[in-house]
Design a protein around this motif. Structure first.
Motif, PDB file in Angstrom:
ATOM      1  N   UNK A 122     -23.392  56.753 -61.803  1.00  0.00           N
ATOM      2  CA  UNK A 122     -22.754  57.918 -61.202  1.00  0.00           C
ATOM      3  C   UNK A 122     -23.776  58.637 -60.318  1.00  0.00           C
ATOM      4  N   UNK A 123     -23.419  58.842 -59.058  1.00  0.00           N
ATOM      5  CA  UNK A 123     -24.332  59.476 -58.106  1.00  0.00           C
ATOM      6  C   UNK A 123     -23.630  60.645 -57.430  1.00  0.00           C
ATOM      7  N   UNK A 124     -24.425  61.500 -56.822  1.00  0.00           N
ATOM      8  CA  UNK A 124     -23.944  62.746 -56.223  1.00  0.00           C
ATOM      9  C   UNK A 124     -23.819  62.580 -54.710  1.00  0.00           C
ATOM     10  N   UNK A 125     -22.614  62.671 -54.217  1.00  0.00           N
ATOM     11  CA  UNK A 125     -22.378  62.515 -52.780  1.00  0.00           C
ATOM     12  C   UNK A 125     -23.093  63.580 -51.957  1.00  0.00           C
ATOM     13  N   UNK A 131     -27.407  59.430 -51.151  1.00  0.00           N
ATOM     14  CA  UNK A 131     -26.605  58.847 -50.076  1.00  0.00           C
ATOM     15  C   UNK A 131     -27.424  57.941 -49.161  1.00  0.00           C
ATOM     16  N   UNK A 132     -28.742  58.107 -49.184  1.00  0.00           N
ATOM     17  CA  UNK A 132     -29.586  57.194 -48.410  1.00  0.00           C
ATOM     18  C   UNK A 132     -29.578  55.787 -49.013  1.00  0.00           C
ATOM     19  N   UNK A 133     -29.370  55.718 -50.331  1.00  0.00           N
ATOM     20  CA  UNK A 133     -29.383  54.426 -51.029  1.00  0.00           C
ATOM     21  C   UNK A 133     -28.053  53.714 -50.811  1.00  0.00           C
ATOM     22  N   UNK A 134     -28.127  52.490 -50.350  1.00  0.00           N
ATOM     23  CA  UNK A 134     -26.926  51.699 -50.100  1.00  0.00           C
ATOM     24  C   UNK A 134     -26.548  50.912 -51.354  1.00  0.00           C
ATOM     25  N   UNK A 135     -25.271  50.766 -51.590  1.00  0.00           N
ATOM     26  CA  UNK A 135     -24.799  49.948 -52.696  1.00  0.00           C
ATOM     27  C   UNK A 135     -25.334  50.403 -54.042  1.00  0.00           C
ATOM     28  N   UNK A 136     -25.977  49.478 -54.754  1.00  0.00           N
ATOM     29  CA  UNK A 136     -26.511  49.777 -56.078  1.00  0.00           C
ATOM     30  C   UNK A 136     -27.953  50.252 -56.025  1.00  0.00           C
ATOM     31  N   UNK A 137     -28.488  50.416 -54.821  1.00  0.00           N
ATOM     32  CA  UNK A 137     -29.832  50.956 -54.661  1.00  0.00           C
ATOM     33  C   UNK A 137     -30.897  50.116 -55.329  1.00  0.00           C
ATOM     34  N   UNK A 138     -31.832  50.779 -56.009  1.00  0.00           N
ATOM     35  CA  UNK A 138     -32.957  50.101 -56.647  1.00  0.00           C
ATOM     36  C   UNK A 138     -32.539  49.171 -57.780  1.00  0.00           C
ATOM     37  N   UNK A 139     -31.311  49.318 -58.258  1.00  0.00           N
ATOM     38  CA  UNK A 139     -30.892  48.604 -59.461  1.00  0.00           C
ATOM     39  C   UNK A 139     -30.226  47.261 -59.169  1.00  0.00           C
ATOM     40  N   UNK A 175     -21.387  50.998 -70.233  1.00  0.00           N
ATOM     41  CA  UNK A 175     -22.351  52.087 -70.352  1.00  0.00           C
ATOM     42  C   UNK A 175     -22.611  52.631 -68.955  1.00  0.00           C
ATOM     43  N   UNK A 176     -23.224  53.816 -68.889  1.00  0.00           N
ATOM     44  CA  UNK A 176     -23.382  54.516 -67.610  1.00  0.00           C
ATOM     45  C   UNK A 176     -24.802  55.046 -67.466  1.00  0.00           C
ATOM     46  N   UNK A 177     -25.354  54.878 -66.260  1.00  0.00           N
ATOM     47  CA  UNK A 177     -26.621  55.515 -65.895  1.00  0.00           C
ATOM     48  C   UNK A 177     -26.327  56.625 -64.894  1.00  0.00           C
ATOM     49  N   UNK A 178     -26.823  57.814 -65.193  1.00  0.00           N
ATOM     50  CA  UNK A 178     -26.672  58.964 -64.296  1.00  0.00           C
ATOM     51  C   UNK A 178     -27.882  58.999 -63.375  1.00  0.00           C
ATOM     52  N   UNK A 179     -27.650  58.916 -62.078  1.00  0.00           N
ATOM     53  CA  UNK A 179     -28.781  58.919 -61.138  1.00  0.00           C
ATOM     54  C   UNK A 179     -29.521  60.255 -61.213  1.00  0.00           C
ATOM     55  N   UNK A 180     -30.855  60.244 -61.016  1.00  0.00           N
ATOM     56  CA  UNK A 180     -31.628  61.486 -61.075  1.00  0.00           C
ATOM     57  C   UNK A 180     -31.077  62.524 -60.104  1.00  0.00           C
ATOM     58  N   UNK A 181     -30.825  63.711 -60.610  1.00  0.00           N
ATOM     59  CA  UNK A 181     -30.137  64.718 -59.813  1.00  0.00           C
ATOM     60  C   UNK A 181     -30.525  66.089 -60.336  1.00  0.00           C
TER      61      UNK A 181
END
Length: 300
Positions: A122-125, A131-139, A175-181
């Protein structure tokens, strides 16, 4: 800010007319960071302080001159040289410049749920870094190697978090990872994860210790970081050039497992993970009350 104040007093500064700390409250609304930063800069403080990525970026956009001291998980690597010396008007104490801060919690989540085939994120628009990270980003590579499907869901504003968790539940993630925010959203994330009975992990220990989230793996010792950050403030107030103050990179991390939440949502965690935990919150244990930290403070 109490730790900043204490450290500055130890350095010889008096808050009886010599130095003061002030801040702008964004009322748990990250969309107001830009205007709050501009208002702070307009008051021409001697030092600006920031503890997360969004306020750091807002302050850097608001001024290229006033010194900014960071104290927390901030991605400022792009404005540092190879020796972590400032290339812009920012220095301080930072977590995870090399990416561990983002990657490690996903590793821990996969250990917690080795049979998982779908991991939600879950990421914050409204978060520029997200928003700079495309798709699944680093993961992306990590999930591919684990043969796990990653599904990313975005939210916009606190009122949209419940819908995002409903979507994750509908997608059938394990399961869910919350992106750093911003930490202002942690409580709502924890409540919604509990409501839809999805296990989740956050980079902030407050997710598990203050808000009842299942797992956290990441930064600890925020108070220690603020004390270290205050030493930068002291040197800047005494006239030392910012360019002579390289960033101190930390990676203090702890695994917190909330067994009370595990019981409530009906998940069984591996015994090895529980034994690995730096802190266990047992069923019925009272956790700390949440406190607001959505401020942009400045020292004068």
């Amino acid at each position: 800010m109490n730790e900043v104040r204490d450290e500055l007093e130890k350095s010889g500064w008096s808050f009886d007319g010599q130095v003061r700390l002030e801040w702008n409250d964004v009322a748990n609304d990250p969309s107001r960071y830009a205007s709050a930063a501009q208002a702070m800069v307009a008051r021409r403080p001697d030092v600006l302080l920031a503890t997360d990525n969004p306020p750091t970026e807002a302050l850097m956009n608001a001024t290229k001159e006033l010194p900014i001291v960071v104290m927390g998980p901030t991605n400022i690597g792009k404005v540092l040289d190879a020796q972590l010396r400032p290339l812009a008007n920012v220095t301080g104490v930072s977590l995870g410049l090399k990416g561990q801060f983002a990657i490690k919690p996903m590793e821990m989540l996969l250990r917690a749920f080795p049979q998982a085939r779908r991991i939600g994120m879950i990421s914050n628009r409204d978060n520029i870094g997200h928003e700079r990270a495309q798709g699944l980003g680093l993961f992306a590579d990590m999930l591919q190697q684990a043969d796990v499907e990653g599904l990313r869901v975005r939210f916009s504003g606190k009122d949209d978090i419940a819908r995002a968790w409903d979507e994750l539940a509908r997608l059938g993630v394990d399961a869910v990872l919350i992106w750093p925010d911003s930490s202002v959203f942690l409580g709502e994330h924890a409540q919604q994860a509990l409501r839809v009975r999805l296990p989740a992990i956050s980079h902030s220990s407050w997710f598990a210790t203050r808000h009842g989230g299942l797992l956290s793996y990441g930064s600890i010792g925020r108070v220690s970081m603020c004390g270290r950050g205050a030493r930068y403030v002291n040197q800047i107030l005494r006239g030392r050039p910012l360019a002579e103050l390289p960033v101190e990179e930390l990676y203090e991390a702890a695994l917190v497992v909330n067994l009370d939440t595990a019981e409530r949502i009906g998940v069984t965690l591996p015994s090895a993970l529980i034994e690995r935990a730096d802190r266990l919150i047992r069923p019925g244990e009272r956790t700390l009350a949440p406190t607001a930290d959505a401020h942009l403070p400045a020292a004068r």
